[in-house]
Design an enzyme around this catalytic site. Structure first.
Site, PDB file in Angstrom:
ATOM      1  N   ARG A   1      49.347 101.177   1.500  1.00  0.00           N
ATOM      2  CA  ARG A   1      49.775 102.054   2.592  1.00  0.00           C
ATOM      3  C   ARG A   1      48.649 102.166   3.609  1.00  0.00           C
ATOM      4  O   ARG A   1      47.460 102.162   3.273  1.00  0.00           O
ATOM      5  CB  ARG A   1      50.097 103.428   2.001  1.00  0.00           C
ATOM      6  CG  ARG A   1      50.901 104.332   2.917  1.00  0.00           C
ATOM      7  CD  ARG A   1      52.347 103.937   2.968  1.00  0.00           C
ATOM      8  NE  ARG A   1      53.149 104.975   3.613  1.00  0.00           N
ATOM      9  CZ  ARG A   1      53.846 104.795   4.737  1.00  0.00           C
ATOM     10  NH1 ARG A   1      53.861 103.632   5.338  1.00  0.00           N
ATOM     11  NH2 ARG A   1      54.547 105.781   5.242  1.00  0.00           N
TER      12      ARG A   1
ATOM     13  N   THR B   1      61.988  98.377   8.078  1.00  0.00           N
ATOM     14  CA  THR B   1      61.083  97.985   7.009  1.00  0.00           C
ATOM     15  C   THR B   1      61.641  96.676   6.472  1.00  0.00           C
ATOM     16  O   THR B   1      62.619  96.164   6.993  1.00  0.00           O
ATOM     17  CB  THR B   1      61.029  99.090   5.915  1.00  0.00           C
ATOM     18  OG1 THR B   1      60.560 100.301   6.518  1.00  0.00           O
ATOM     19  CG2 THR B   1      60.102  98.786   4.773  1.00  0.00           C
TER      20      THR B   1
ATOM     21  N   VAL C   1      56.079  97.993   9.208  1.00  0.00           N
ATOM     22  CA  VAL C   1      55.267  98.428  10.351  1.00  0.00           C
ATOM     23  C   VAL C   1      55.870  99.703  10.940  1.00  0.00           C
ATOM     24  O   VAL C   1      55.518 100.131  12.022  1.00  0.00           O
ATOM     25  CB  VAL C   1      55.160  97.333  11.435  1.00  0.00           C
ATOM     26  CG1 VAL C   1      54.265  96.195  10.971  1.00  0.00           C
ATOM     27  CG2 VAL C   1      56.526  96.833  11.874  1.00  0.00           C
ATOM     28  N   ASN C   2      56.813 100.290  10.211  1.00  0.00           N
ATOM     29  CA  ASN C   2      57.537 101.515  10.542  1.00  0.00           C
ATOM     30  C   ASN C   2      58.717 101.220  11.458  1.00  0.00           C
ATOM     31  O   ASN C   2      59.688 100.617  11.014  1.00  0.00           O
ATOM     32  CB  ASN C   2      56.626 102.592  11.121  1.00  0.00           C
ATOM     33  CG  ASN C   2      57.206 103.982  10.936  1.00  0.00           C
ATOM     34  OD1 ASN C   2      57.968 104.231  10.012  1.00  0.00           O
ATOM     35  ND2 ASN C   2      56.857 104.902  11.816  1.00  0.00           N
TER      36      ASN C   2
ATOM     37  N   SER D   1      58.901 106.618   2.040  1.00  0.00           N
ATOM     38  CA  SER D   1      60.153 106.612   1.295  1.00  0.00           C
ATOM     39  C   SER D   1      60.367 105.310   0.531  1.00  0.00           C
ATOM     40  O   SER D   1      61.378 105.151  -0.149  1.00  0.00           O
ATOM     41  CB  SER D   1      61.340 106.829   2.250  1.00  0.00           C
ATOM     42  OG  SER D   1      61.292 108.105   2.826  1.00  0.00           O
TER      43      SER D   1
ATOM     44  N   GLY E   1      65.095 100.965   5.319  1.00  0.00           N
ATOM     45  CA  GLY E   1      66.097 101.930   5.734  1.00  0.00           C
ATOM     46  C   GLY E   1      65.550 103.304   6.048  1.00  0.00           C
ATOM     47  O   GLY E   1      66.301 104.274   6.066  1.00  0.00           O
ATOM     48  N   GLY E   2      64.214 103.435   6.241  1.00  0.00           N
ATOM     49  CA  GLY E   2      63.670 104.727   6.601  1.00  0.00           C
ATOM     50  C   GLY E   2      63.955 105.786   5.561  1.00  0.00           C
ATOM     51  O   GLY E   2      63.811 105.568   4.361  1.00  0.00           O
TER      52      GLY E   2
END
Length: 560
Positions: free
Chosen positions: A97, A370, A389-390, A442, A461-462
């Protein structure tokens, strides 16, 4: 039959689970890889053919995705890698992370009125954390792989130098992010075609990224976090208005963390631990659900019970979780049967529980991006990797001469307590940005192990990642194949906003009305979610299966 769930944060839990007599195959005979792009899946098999194992293949797949799917992941981002090493039954999570720079401060992201400045949190240099992906690739090769980095990174280097044709998803999302990308000269030079979003048939060559990967292949961590590239990154970030230092880069470390292990009925699940919120939330949801026989419920009541479990787990995510190096979390309590029993007792069998009756925060709209890939090799080694990379194309910022986009993971921190991030998730000071801290995630790469079948599952999928993995695991337990699991319709609830969102066609008109009668607000959406990739191995028959989400364009699931 009702059974309780147990949580153990342990290493090496698969030994007893996988050691069984009477099976047709003691280990997989071939290999299975499912990823978001055909070129990445092929890169994994190319490395296996050279004598590599699943961990070498993971380096090849991850690095190739950084070339062909930069909207979702890359060298400028990070990820979580769930690993199972067959020879000693070791399970571990490699935490790559991103970390907050040393100059991080929540006040940097507020406007003159003290409100969160969304542009600063998701675009440009202040939105970028120190990347972890390069350190993960090096760690995998040095500690788990059989091949040198030069061989595992070779497919990605070749594709970056020779070029490829981006698919329609790449081009569509690039067009959406064009206004931000156009702000930065190096970003525009790399990603735009004469100043505009490129069209189908465009050949994307990236010699700077090939050089960056060559530096990593030759020098390992020092090729990225020290030396010429590190100086280039720091100078470029400062020129754009950011605050990275050489010390921020030099101090970055990928970290091995013990996994979360869950027993649910006859199944054993190994999943991610903080800074992922996914494993704890998954444990809490499954523990609640263990008190029900879901197979005997109709679709409406099954949805009702699962949603109520989701609601409670996401509430606790907002309240308690953060970076384990900075925050003490009540993990055992959150996943204990007694705690779940109390939560279960608060669920009415016929009525929704309004989220505002649970203490908490307010939230806002969502987005997603993602990538995930799954691998099982011929020795039984397994990798489930979710990397990011968000938001699409991260911060939009490329530093000249590097060839990759910087992430915008700083938005995954609670930059202002109680204010939602881009995925609608909220948090408090436990997930506030501090120097060196890793933002809550997540990402939920998971192994699902039964008496005869083993699956590796995960998805982008955030904020919906955790619920998609939950639904995928339940479907795997119900006997669905990877192809069926990745294609299944999905629904989601995340505590706030207090809405069941669903993909088109998930519920019939009658089921929507029945759920509304229970007190739910329904959002039967107009778009699909995620890009799930699943592989499985049947120990009894020796058969492999692999599934790549049909919602994608270039996804590839291959068994060889």
């Amino acid at each position: 039959m009702t059974m309780s769930l147990r949580l153990r944060i342990v290493s090496g839990t698969l030994l007893l689970v996988l050691a069984g007599a009477g099976h047709a195959a003691d280990k997989p005979l071939h290999a299975a890889i499912a990823s978001a792009h055909t070129l990445a899946t092929q890169a994994g098999f190319d490395v296996l053919a050279q004598g590599g194992n699943a961990f070498d293949a993971a380096v090849a797949v991850a690095s190739t995705l950084s070339v062909v799917e930069p909207q979702s992941s890359g060298i400028g981002g990070g990820g979580l890698f769930l690993l199972h090493r067959a020879r000693d039954a070791k399970d571990i999570m490699l935490d790559a992370r991103e970390t907050a720079p040393g100059a991080s401060n929540p006040s940097l992201y507020l406007d003159a009125k003290g409100d969160l400045d969304r542009d600063k949190s998701v675009n440009g240099p202040l939105s970028a954390g120190i990347p972890g992906e390069p350190a993960a690739l090096v760690w995998l090769a040095v500690h788990y792989g059989k091949l040198p980095l030069k061989k595992s990174l070779a497919p990605a280097i070749r594709i970056a130098r020779d070029g490829f044709q981006p698919d329609s998803r790449f081009l569509k999302e690039l067009a959406q992010r064009q206004p931000v990308i156009a702000r930065y000269p190096a970003s525009a030079a790399l990603l735009l075609d004469q100043g505009v979003a490129p069209k189908q048939g465009w050949i994307f060559k990236n010699p700077d990224l090939a050089h960056t990967l060559e530096l990593i292949a030759e020098k390992g961590n020092d090729g990225f976090y020290k030396g010429e590239l590190a100086q280039k990154l720091v100078d470029g970030v400062h020129a754009a208005g950011g605050n990275w230092t050489l010390a921020d880069l030099a101090q970055y470390q990928a970290k091995e963390r013990e996994t979360i292990s869950i027993d649910y009925h006859e199944w054993h699940i190994v999943t991610a631990t903080p800074p992922s919120s996914g494993g704890i939330a998954l444990a809490e949801m499954l523990n609640i659900l263990s008190g029900y026989d879901l197979g005997k419920l109709d679709h409406v009541h099954r949805t009702h019970i699962i949603v109520e479990a989701m609601r409670r787990a996401y509430r606790d995510r907002a309240e308690y979780l953060g970076d384990p190096d900075f925050v003490t979390m009540p993990l055992a309590e959150l996943a204990s049967p007694l705690y779940a029993a109390g939560l279960r007792a608060s669920i009415h069998p016929e009525k929704a529980t309004p989220s505002d009756l649970l203490p908490g925060y307010m939230a806002a709209p969502q987005g997603t991006h993602t990538t995930h890939f799954s691998i099982i090799d011929g020795d039984g080694n397994m990798v489930g990797a979710t990397q990011t990379v968000n938001l699409p194309f991260g911060s939009g910022l490329v530093i000249g001469g590097t060839g990759f986009l910087l992430n915008n993971e700083m938005d995954d921190f609670a930059l202002k307590a109680g204010t939602a991030n881009a995925f609608g998730l909220v948090g408090n000071d436990k997930n506030a940005p501090m120097p060196g801290r890793r933002p809550l995630s997540s990402m939920t790469p998971s192994f699902v192990i039964g008496a005869d079948r083993i699956g590796v599952i995960g998805t982008p999928g955030g904020s919906r990642i955790i619920t998609m993995v939950l639904e995928g695991i339940l479907n795997f337990m119900d006997g669905q194949t990877p192809e069926q699991i990745v294609a299944a319709k999905r629904f989601h609830h995340q505590y706030m906003p207090d809405v069941i969102s669903s993909e088109p066609g998930t519920f019939t008109r009658e089921e929507l009305k029945a759920l509304e009668a229970m007190g739910y607000t329904m959002d039967d959406g107009s778009r699909t979610w995620g890009f799930m990739n699943v592989v499985s191995w049947n120990k009894k028959t020796g058969a492999y299966a692999a599934g790549s989400d049909p919602r994608g364009v270039s996804g590839s699931a291959v068994v060889k």
